[in-house]
Scaffold this motif. Structure first.
Motif, PDB file in Angstrom:
ATOM      1  N   MET A 381      -4.514  -7.448   0.307  1.00 42.71           N
ATOM      2  CA  MET A 381      -5.391  -6.730   1.237  1.00 42.71           C
ATOM      3  C   MET A 381      -5.702  -7.607   2.446  1.00 42.71           C
ATOM      4  O   MET A 381      -5.704  -7.142   3.589  1.00 42.71           O
ATOM      5  CB  MET A 381      -6.698  -6.337   0.547  1.00 42.71           C
ATOM      6  CG  MET A 381      -6.533  -5.342  -0.582  1.00 42.71           C
ATOM      7  SD  MET A 381      -8.158  -4.898  -1.248  1.00 42.71           S
ATOM      8  CE  MET A 381      -7.665  -4.081  -2.770  1.00 42.71           C
ATOM      9  N   TYR A 384      -2.746  -7.760   4.725  1.00 44.39           N
ATOM     10  CA  TYR A 384      -2.565  -6.477   5.427  1.00 44.39           C
ATOM     11  C   TYR A 384      -3.507  -6.389   6.625  1.00 44.39           C
ATOM     12  O   TYR A 384      -3.100  -6.027   7.732  1.00 44.39           O
ATOM     13  CB  TYR A 384      -2.824  -5.338   4.447  1.00 44.39           C
ATOM     14  CG  TYR A 384      -2.428  -3.967   4.938  1.00 44.39           C
ATOM     15  CD1 TYR A 384      -1.097  -3.595   5.043  1.00 44.39           C
ATOM     16  CD2 TYR A 384      -3.391  -3.020   5.276  1.00 44.39           C
ATOM     17  CE1 TYR A 384      -0.735  -2.315   5.477  1.00 44.39           C
ATOM     18  CE2 TYR A 384      -3.037  -1.748   5.697  1.00 44.39           C
ATOM     19  CZ  TYR A 384      -1.709  -1.406   5.803  1.00 44.39           C
ATOM     20  OH  TYR A 384      -1.353  -0.148   6.224  1.00 44.39           O
ATOM     21  N   ALA A 402     -16.527  -4.023   1.439  1.00 45.26           N
ATOM     22  CA  ALA A 402     -15.824  -2.978   0.692  1.00 45.26           C
ATOM     23  C   ALA A 402     -16.120  -3.109  -0.800  1.00 45.26           C
ATOM     24  O   ALA A 402     -16.329  -2.120  -1.503  1.00 45.26           O
ATOM     25  CB  ALA A 402     -14.326  -3.078   0.935  1.00 45.26           C
TER      26      ALA A 402
ATOM     27  N   PHE B  86       4.780  -1.901   6.651  1.00 45.28           N
ATOM     28  CA  PHE B  86       5.059  -2.430   5.309  1.00 45.28           C
ATOM     29  C   PHE B  86       5.959  -1.508   4.481  1.00 45.28           C
ATOM     30  O   PHE B  86       5.862  -0.282   4.565  1.00 45.28           O
ATOM     31  CB  PHE B  86       3.746  -2.622   4.544  1.00 45.28           C
ATOM     32  CG  PHE B  86       2.965  -3.837   4.946  1.00 45.28           C
ATOM     33  CD1 PHE B  86       2.579  -4.036   6.258  1.00 45.28           C
ATOM     34  CD2 PHE B  86       2.592  -4.790   3.991  1.00 45.28           C
ATOM     35  CE1 PHE B  86       1.845  -5.160   6.629  1.00 45.28           C
ATOM     36  CE2 PHE B  86       1.861  -5.907   4.351  1.00 45.28           C
ATOM     37  CZ  PHE B  86       1.491  -6.094   5.665  1.00 45.28           C
ATOM     38  N   PRO B  89       2.722  -0.183   1.810  1.00 44.05           N
ATOM     39  CA  PRO B  89       1.407  -0.310   2.461  1.00 44.05           C
ATOM     40  C   PRO B  89       0.315  -0.520   1.409  1.00 44.05           C
ATOM     41  O   PRO B  89       0.374   0.052   0.324  1.00 44.05           O
ATOM     42  CB  PRO B  89       1.239   1.031   3.176  1.00 44.05           C
ATOM     43  CG  PRO B  89       2.629   1.534   3.380  1.00 44.05           C
ATOM     44  CD  PRO B  89       3.392   1.080   2.168  1.00 44.05           C
ATOM     45  N   VAL B  90      -0.652  -1.372   1.751  1.00 45.08           N
ATOM     46  CA  VAL B  90      -1.663  -1.793   0.782  1.00 45.08           C
ATOM     47  C   VAL B  90      -2.860  -0.835   0.793  1.00 45.08           C
ATOM     48  O   VAL B  90      -3.324  -0.422   1.855  1.00 45.08           O
ATOM     49  CB  VAL B  90      -2.126  -3.224   1.122  1.00 45.08           C
ATOM     50  CG1 VAL B  90      -3.183  -3.707   0.141  1.00 45.08           C
ATOM     51  CG2 VAL B  90      -0.933  -4.170   1.136  1.00 45.08           C
ATOM     52  N   GLU B  91      -3.342  -0.498  -0.381  1.00 38.42           N
ATOM     53  CA  GLU B  91      -4.558   0.322  -0.484  1.00 38.42           C
ATOM     54  C   GLU B  91      -5.778  -0.583  -0.414  1.00 38.42           C
ATOM     55  O   GLU B  91      -5.831  -1.600  -1.087  1.00 38.42           O
ATOM     56  CB  GLU B  91      -4.580   1.081  -1.820  1.00 38.42           C
ATOM     57  CG  GLU B  91      -3.440   2.070  -1.966  1.00 38.42           C
ATOM     58  CD  GLU B  91      -3.571   2.936  -3.217  1.00 38.42           C
ATOM     59  OE1 GLU B  91      -4.623   2.877  -3.876  1.00 38.42           O
ATOM     60  OE2 GLU B  91      -2.607   3.670  -3.517  1.00 38.42           O
ATOM     61  N   ILE B  92      -6.749  -0.211   0.394  1.00 37.32           N
ATOM     62  CA  ILE B  92      -7.976  -1.017   0.490  1.00 37.32           C
ATOM     63  C   ILE B  92      -9.197  -0.138   0.243  1.00 37.32           C
ATOM     64  O   ILE B  92      -9.773   0.417   1.173  1.00 37.32           O
ATOM     65  CB  ILE B  92      -8.098  -1.716   1.863  1.00 37.32           C
ATOM     66  CG1 ILE B  92      -6.768  -2.407   2.224  1.00 37.32           C
ATOM     67  CG2 ILE B  92      -9.232  -2.728   1.843  1.00 37.32           C
ATOM     68  CD1 ILE B  92      -6.803  -3.174   3.527  1.00 37.32           C
ATOM     69  N   PRO B  93      -9.615  -0.017  -1.006  1.00 41.64           N
ATOM     70  CA  PRO B  93     -10.791   0.795  -1.310  1.00 41.64           C
ATOM     71  C   PRO B  93     -12.016   0.234  -0.596  1.00 41.64           C
ATOM     72  O   PRO B  93     -12.171  -0.984  -0.486  1.00 41.64           O
ATOM     73  CB  PRO B  93     -10.956   0.646  -2.830  1.00 41.64           C
ATOM     74  CG  PRO B  93      -9.659   0.096  -3.330  1.00 41.64           C
ATOM     75  CD  PRO B  93      -9.056  -0.677  -2.197  1.00 41.64           C
ATOM     76  N   GLY B  94     -12.840   1.111  -0.101  1.00 43.75           N
ATOM     77  CA  GLY B  94     -14.106   0.652   0.491  1.00 43.75           C
ATOM     78  C   GLY B  94     -14.020   0.351   1.977  1.00 43.75           C
ATOM     79  O   GLY B  94     -15.033   0.125   2.616  1.00 43.75           O
ATOM     80  N   VAL B  95     -12.805   0.326   2.542  1.00 42.84           N
ATOM     81  CA  VAL B  95     -12.682   0.129   3.985  1.00 42.84           C
ATOM     82  C   VAL B  95     -12.127   1.419   4.584  1.00 42.84           C
ATOM     83  O   VAL B  95     -11.028   1.845   4.246  1.00 42.84           O
ATOM     84  CB  VAL B  95     -11.739  -1.048   4.330  1.00 42.84           C
ATOM     85  CG1 VAL B  95     -11.560  -1.159   5.838  1.00 42.84           C
ATOM     86  CG2 VAL B  95     -12.277  -2.354   3.772  1.00 42.84           C
ATOM     87  N   VAL B 144      -8.568   3.061   3.514  1.00 44.72           N
ATOM     88  CA  VAL B 144      -7.201   2.743   3.916  1.00 44.72           C
ATOM     89  C   VAL B 144      -6.192   2.981   2.786  1.00 44.72           C
ATOM     90  O   VAL B 144      -6.248   2.306   1.753  1.00 44.72           O
ATOM     91  CB  VAL B 144      -7.099   1.271   4.375  1.00 44.72           C
ATOM     92  CG1 VAL B 144      -5.666   0.940   4.787  1.00 44.72           C
ATOM     93  CG2 VAL B 144      -8.080   0.994   5.510  1.00 44.72           C
ATOM     94  N   ASN B 145      -5.330   3.950   2.977  1.00 46.83           N
ATOM     95  CA  ASN B 145      -4.212   4.256   2.074  1.00 46.83           C
ATOM     96  C   ASN B 145      -4.607   4.697   0.662  1.00 46.83           C
ATOM     97  O   ASN B 145      -3.742   4.970  -0.170  1.00 46.83           O
ATOM     98  CB  ASN B 145      -3.240   3.071   1.960  1.00 46.83           C
ATOM     99  CG  ASN B 145      -2.520   2.799   3.265  1.00 46.83           C
ATOM    100  OD1 ASN B 145      -2.182   3.735   3.976  1.00 46.83           O
ATOM    101  ND2 ASN B 145      -2.320   1.536   3.596  1.00 46.83           N
TER     102      ASN B 145
END
Ligand SMILES: Nc1ncnc2c1ncn2[C@@H]1O[C@H](COP(=O)(O)OP(=O)(O)OP(=O)(O)O)[C@@H](O)[C@H]1O
Ligand SMILES: [Mg+2]
Lengths: 433, 251
Positions: A381, A384, A402, B86, B89-95, B144-145
């Motif tokens: 993360m 990224y 987050a 990518f 693509p990276v998952e970013i919980p909370g953003v 994000v994702n």
């Protein structure tokens, strides 16, 4: 009654010798006397007590208050400043009438313990010390009993309708050796609703109890931010009792603090009720020690109730986080939906998180889950975010926020949640290293 | 635009060489494609260029617009105009997706000494560009994702690329996981970005994408090296015959 071990006896005697009961105790007299006898019978905690395994009670027991310098927080706007609330100010535990609003709010009756306790009767008589006494089983909570016996003041809130504004108790800490004991009582009538905010550290060392009795279909929202004072020691208890279809939500934000132990004791007595207790704590051990303990005990003694515990901690530079959380489902408490998550984000190898999640279930038709994790910043993360041009520091902060987001989600009001988020962002800005 | 010379890298953690002398120059305004068998080092090249941890450059150089990028921080490379879409693509919980993109756009602007974009301008632009890629408002609001389908993630990458307007776009298998219509959307998005002062490096396994995004040059990567370079016809040859012949030639 078995005699106390000598160390406990000595510690308890010593502490009691420094405390005095109020002269005019009126309707609180019997509750205070009962609490005092509980305390003398069971004593203050010792380091070897199971319930105090992860948090040393020494500083809380100490007869002399460990000094704590007040914190100049003028570099940011007072928390909840943007919230239109009825504000009551306590300086080192002493009510400041000039700085406070009138205790008048539509739908809510507000009084102060110190000013009304001389009377013979008061609506709070049935509650003061009652939930605390009930919460002493199965686990002994000595500082809550001490609080009931010796509380100097507190706010008594009786919601008969829907409070038109939140009530905000603003604590100001000015003396480095203050040791306030405050006891608040909230009674929410059937169908009534009220929001209570607490802001700041009440003193160098403080002991606060909040007893909240929410009647059928009542709603109580509680949001607290415990101030930035680094050296303070604190033990707080929030007792909640929920009637049928009632709602209780309690959230605590803790930034800094040499020792904080926040206990939540919640009991469902009516069916179809909802209780969410949550907290976000963030500590940096570089400037002063940080030790934060969330201890939660939720008892389901009714059908189809939902409880959630969501506790998140961000720890760096030797900071320590503790979580002890229990869900007890009593026989017959069918359709219980119990959820508990406690997570720590460690920003380095020096910090640590100690967790003891527990489930004890005596009903067969329930859905309970609990989880506890300790992790670090996710490198994928981070990469990224940086690959899109977000600077390292900002990327870290985004990921920290987050991580905490799930707990802040538990706050009902977006405005209030936003004011806490701002505090967190400011904290991160100040600790950018 | 992008000049890679004799680039060697190995894994940081172990003594395993992955890139074994990559030579590649992408000129401004051109689209280069890289094809090559699984494990040949295509993604690694994209990571090394964008500065991911875990790889150690042991020899060679890489410059973007004449500037050495290998010594830069990841975020500095991005601000200098490097963009990697990518493979995963990276998952970013909370953003929030929107917060993320605005933070990125403004961070890059700030790093380049430009004025930050106002919220209103940003919103207007992101909405317009999202619409072109058929990314709905809900996807902009979500983290994000998180919960995005494979194809949605890839379209989100292209949206970021469109918002950031990089100089050098590296796309790692952006076509994988896309249905026919989404492929067209993505290709349109990329073609809209083609300009005389922007370079593209498109990593792909399939001719399909190259039907839509016409490459000027096609490279074949094998065992950490570019082993063959040609025109668009090279991709067609791979599509027909696979890599066997090329690998034999280079052995
Ligand atoms: N972090 C890593 N740890 C171990 N091996 C790695 C790592 N990164 C790359 N490799 C190895 O390096 C080689 C090249 O991998 P890379 O992902 O660059 O291939 P690729 O050409 O992108 O393949 P694909 O077409 O399957 O995407 C592979 O053998 C891979 O296993
Ligand atoms: Mg790859």
């Amino acid at each position: 009654m078995m005699a106390l071990p000598q160390v406990k006896q000595d510690a308890t005697d010593a502490r009691l010798s420094t405390l005095s009961l109020p002269v005019q105790d009126g309707w609180t007299r019997s509750a205070r006397a009962d609490a005092l006898s509980r305390l003398t019978a069971r004593g203050l905690p010792a380091a070897r007590d199971e319930y105090w395994r992860f948090t040393r009670p020494t500083d809380l027991n100490a007869t002399e208050v460990p000094g704590a310098a007040p914190m100049d927080e003028s570099d940011e706007a007072p928390i909840f400043d943007g919230i239109d609330a009825l504000t009551l100010v306590f300086r080192d535990g002493v009510f400041d009438a000039d700085a406070s609003d009138d205790l008048r709010l539509e739908g809510v009756e507000i009084s102060r313990l110190a000013s009304v306790q001389g009377a013979d009767i008061h609506w709070a008589k049935d509650l003061y010390g009652t939930l605390e006494a009930k919460g002493q089983d199965p686990v002994w909570r000595p500082f809550a009993a001490l609080n009931t016996a010796f509380a100097a003041d507190g706010v008594l809130i009786h919601a008969t309708g829907t409070g038109t504004r939140p009530i905000c108790i603003r604590y100001v800490h000015e003396k480095s050796d203050s040791d306030p004991i405050l006891h608040h009582v909230v009674k929410v009538d059937e169908g009534a609703a009220v929001t209570l905010l607490e802001a700041g550290a009440p003193g160098a060392r403080f002991n606060t109890v909040l007893e909240a009795d929410v009647a059928d279909t009542g709603t109580f929202h509680h949001v607290r931010a415990q101030g930035r004072n680094r050296e303070r020691r604190a033990n707080t208890h929030t007792f909640g009792r929920l009637g049928r279809e009632s709602v209780l939500k309690s959230f605590t934000l803790s930034l800094n603090g040499a020792l904080t132990r926040n206990e939540h004791i919640v009991e469902f007595t009516g069916d179809n009720a909802v209780a969410h207790v949550a907290g976000a704590a963030i500590g940096d051990g570089r400037i002063a020690p940080f030790h934060h303990d969330d201890t939660v005990f939720v008892t389901h003694d009714a059908v189809n109730c939902e409880s959630r515990q969501v506790f998140k901690k961000v720890l760096k530079n030797g900071a320590v986080g503790v979580f002890q959380g229990k869900i007890l489902v009593k026989p017959g408490a069918q359709k219980t939906d119990g959820y508990q998550i406690s997570q720590a984000l460690l920003l380095d190898d020096d910090s640590q998180f100690l967790a003891k999640p527990e489930l004890e279930i005596y009903a067969d038709d329930v859905a309970c889950s609990h989880g506890s994790t300790t992790g670090s910043i996710d490198e994928d993360m981070l990469f990224y975010l940086k690959a899109r041009g977000v600077p390292h520091r900002r990327a870290m902060d985004l990921l920290v926020l987050a991580f905490l987001a799930e707990s802040l989600h538990e706050i009902e009001s977006d405005d209030i949640a936003e004011s806490l988020r701002t505090r967190l962002e400011n904290w991160l800005d100040r600790h950018a290293d | 635009m992008l000049e890679i010379k004799n680039l060697h890298c190995k894994l940081e953690e172990e003594d395993k060489a992955i890139l074994k002398g990559v030579d590649l120059t992408v000129e401004a305004g051109k689209v280069h494609a890289i094809m090559g068998p699984n494990g040949s080092g295509k993604s690694t090249l994209s990571y090394v260029l964008s500065g991911r941890d875990g790889y150690e450059v042991t020899d060679g150089s890489a410059t973007l617009l004449g500037e050495d990028i290998l010594g830069m921080e990841v975020e500095e490379r991005a601000a200098a105009g490097m963009f990697l879409a990518f493979q995963y693509p990276v998952e970013i919980p909370g953003v929030g997706n929107m917060t993320f993109m605005r933070t990125a756009v403004n961070a890059q602007r700030k790093a380049r000494g430009q004025e930050e974009m106002s919220s209103a301008d940003f919103l207007k632009e992101v909405r317009a560009k999202a619409k072109d890629l058929q990314i709905d408002a809900d996807m902009l609001k979500r983290p994000v994702n998180v919960g995005f389908s494979g194809g949605e993630k890839k379209r989100n990458e292209i949206l970021q690329m469109a918002m950031l307007e990089p100089k050098m776009c590296i796309m790692d298998e952006t076509d994988s996981g896309l249905d026919v219509d989404a492929m067209k959307l993505v290709a349109d998005g990329v073609n809209a970005l083609r300009s005389p002062d922007r370079g593209f490096l498109v990593i792909t396994h399939y001719q399909r994408l190259l039907d839509h995004i016409k490459p000027d040059v096609v490279h074949i990567m094998y065992d950490g090296r570019i082993v063959k370079t040609g025109g668009p016809e090279l991709a067609l040859e791979v599509e027909k015959n696979g890599y066997a012949d090329i690998m034999k030639e280079s052995a």
